[in-house]
Design an enzyme around this catalytic site. Structure first.
Site, short mmCIF file in Angstrom:
data_model
loop_
_atom_site.label_atom_id
_atom_site.label_comp_id
_atom_site.label_asym_id
_atom_site.label_seq_id
_atom_site.Cartn_x
_atom_site.Cartn_y
_atom_site.Cartn_z
N HIS A 273 40.87 39.02 45.10
CA HIS A 273 42.31 39.34 46.04
C HIS A 273 41.87 39.06 47.37
CE1 HIS A 273 39.70 42.96 46.24
NE2 HIS A 273 40.53 43.38 47.38
N CYS A 274 40.63 38.69 47.61
CA CYS A 274 40.43 38.44 49.40
C CYS A 274 39.94 37.00 49.52
CB CYS A 274 39.24 39.42 49.52
SG CYS A 274 39.63 41.02 49.62
N ILE A 275 38.84 36.39 48.97
CA ILE A 275 38.41 35.31 49.42
C ILE A 275 39.34 34.08 49.43
CG2 ILE A 275 36.33 33.71 49.33
CD1 ILE A 275 35.66 36.49 50.02
N ASP A 278 42.60 35.45 52.03
CA ASP A 278 42.55 36.02 53.61
C ASP A 278 42.56 34.79 54.62
OD1 ASP A 278 42.48 38.18 52.19
OD2 ASP A 278 40.50 38.74 52.99
#
Length: 437
Positions: A273-275, A278
């Site tokens: 859910h980040c890399i 973002d």
């Protein structure tokens, strides 16, 4: 020190405060368990009625969070609800909601704004609102602040507003919520002081910064740093492969340098859910300032091309044996986005499955952490995890190693699979039926 600030700080320090956590997923639940474990009463709020019912019964769907931990939390006072009116009972409201990208790869902060709209009527003096969801710099000030102050409250005087980005690393036994340092930025110095009082009880090290924007940018830098370096090593992989060099051997050798180098390993694409998400939050916001973040966008292009690269390696491998992808039975090993977890968010394995299917391949998967392909917003397969027996493995025309779970028996797979496409560098010794991807 204002009376309101002093009262709020004292409440957190004495553990008399009720901690409200909105969003009971991979971020919210570990935080709930930590506050519960140190003696706070915690109220969890979530829009998913099934999840709330399950949690109140002492159960949880997330593999690395044991049912026993949830049951123990319930016994010691934890409650979950779908009723946002109960936000008024809480002294802290910590927002741990998703911030995905929309189909145009632009930030979708609707979960944040909808949550703020759902609680704004129930805010009262003395509360602190903390946003933990990853987002672009300015979100707390531009989106949360006006909603928090809409009813006449003033941030920094009688209500407090902070941004403190989540830092979770599921599957990593070396870190837990308590031991991961917590960055925090306040809308005002008073907000920051109350925020520190909230978090320093539960986290070993709190790292204050001067503004919510700085805290928002910190989270983006952490993940963009990783995305850019993975993009670099993925590009190096393609070059090394063309030159007949094993990129994993090269990274391992470079990692022996005791300074100036951090090892990043290539793979089939970015997940979680980040890399993968973002960097686009910053590139989108930067355009407002007339800036074009070329470096970040280029790494995004490289990483997004990796599932296609794996597919092409599969096509080459099947061609060598006189077969086409169309009509071939392909087993994808590991569909979670990283090893040893059950988290499917943004998993490159799913894109690989879709690419194989689009070429006419008959796709299946095996994942010890994901027994049945879950319901996802944008992807759908009616599949269950395959058993890795010798007979079953030999019935597939190719096996694509996409996620390198420790539970896989790699020697057994090597012995029984006809063709292996290895995107994780698990098979270092050359073999005729193994293709590195």
């Amino acid at each position: 020190m204002s009376d309101q600030k002093q009262t709020s700080i004292a409440k957190f320090k004495s553990k008399e405060a009720l901690i409200g956590i909105i969003g009971l997923g991979y971020v919210g639940l570990p935080l709930m368990l930590r506050y519960n474990a140190i003696g706070y009463h915690v109220l969890g709020i979530d829009i998913d009625a099934n999840k709330v019912e399950q949690l109140n019964a002492g159960r949880c769907d997330i593999e690395h969070i044991p049912n026993e931990s949830i049951a123990a939390a319930c016994e010691s006072g934890f409650q979950a609800t779908t009723d946002f009116r109960r936000a008024s009972e809480c002294d802290a409201l910590i927002l741990c909601v998703p911030t995905p990208l929309n189909k145009y790869r632009e930030p979708d902060i609707s979960f944040v704004t909808n949550t703020a709209d759902s609680i704004k009527s129930y805010l009262r003096p003395g509360q602190i609102v903390s946003l933990e969801s990853t987002t672009y710099p300015g979100t707390t000030e531009e989106e949360l602040l006006p909603r928090v102050e809409e009813g006449g409250l003033v941030a920094g005087e009688n209500i407090f507003l902070v941004y403190s980005p989540e830092r979770e690393d599921p599957g990593n036994p070396n870190f837990e919520t308590r031991t991961i340092p917590k960055v925090i930025g306040g809308h005002t110095p008073a907000c920051l002081d109350v925020g520190i009082a909230l978090y320093e009880q539960a986290i070993d090290q709190v790292v204050p910064v001067r503004s919510t924007k700085a805290a928002e940018m910190t989270k983006l830098l952490e993940n963009i740093h990783r995305a850019v370096n993975i993009g670099l090593v993925n590009e190096m992989k393609v070059v090394a492969d063309r030159m007949g060099i094993d990129i994993f051997e090269v990274v391992d050798a470079a990692a022996t340098k005791p300074f100036g180098f951090t090892a990043y390993y290539p793979g089939p694409g970015l997940g979680g859910h980040c890399i993968p998400i973002d960097p686009f939050y910053l590139t989108w916001k930067a355009r407002e300032y007339g800036l074009h973040t070329r470096f970040i966008e280029l790494s995004g292009e490289v990483n997004r091309a990796m599932p296609e690269y794996v597919l092409n390696k599969l096509i080459d491998g099947l061609n060598e044996g006189g077969k086409a992808v169309k009509g071939s039975r392909i087993l994808v090993l590991g569909i979670a986005y990283k090893k040893n977890v059950d988290d499917m968010r943004e998993s490159p394995s799913v894109e690989i499955m879709e690419l194989i299917e689009a070429k006419g391949g008959i796709v299946a998967f095996s994942d010890p952490h994901v027994p049945v392909f879950p319901k996802m917003r944008e992807h759908h397969f009616e599949l269950s995890s395959e058993i890795l027996s010798a007979e079953n493995l030999s019935n597939f025309d190719a096996v694509v190693l996409a996620t390198d779970h420790d539970k896989f028996d790699y020697d057994f797979i090597k012995l029984n699979a006809k063709l292996i496409i290895d995107s994780r560098g698990k098979y270092r010794a050359p073999a005729e039926h193994i293709i590195k991807a």
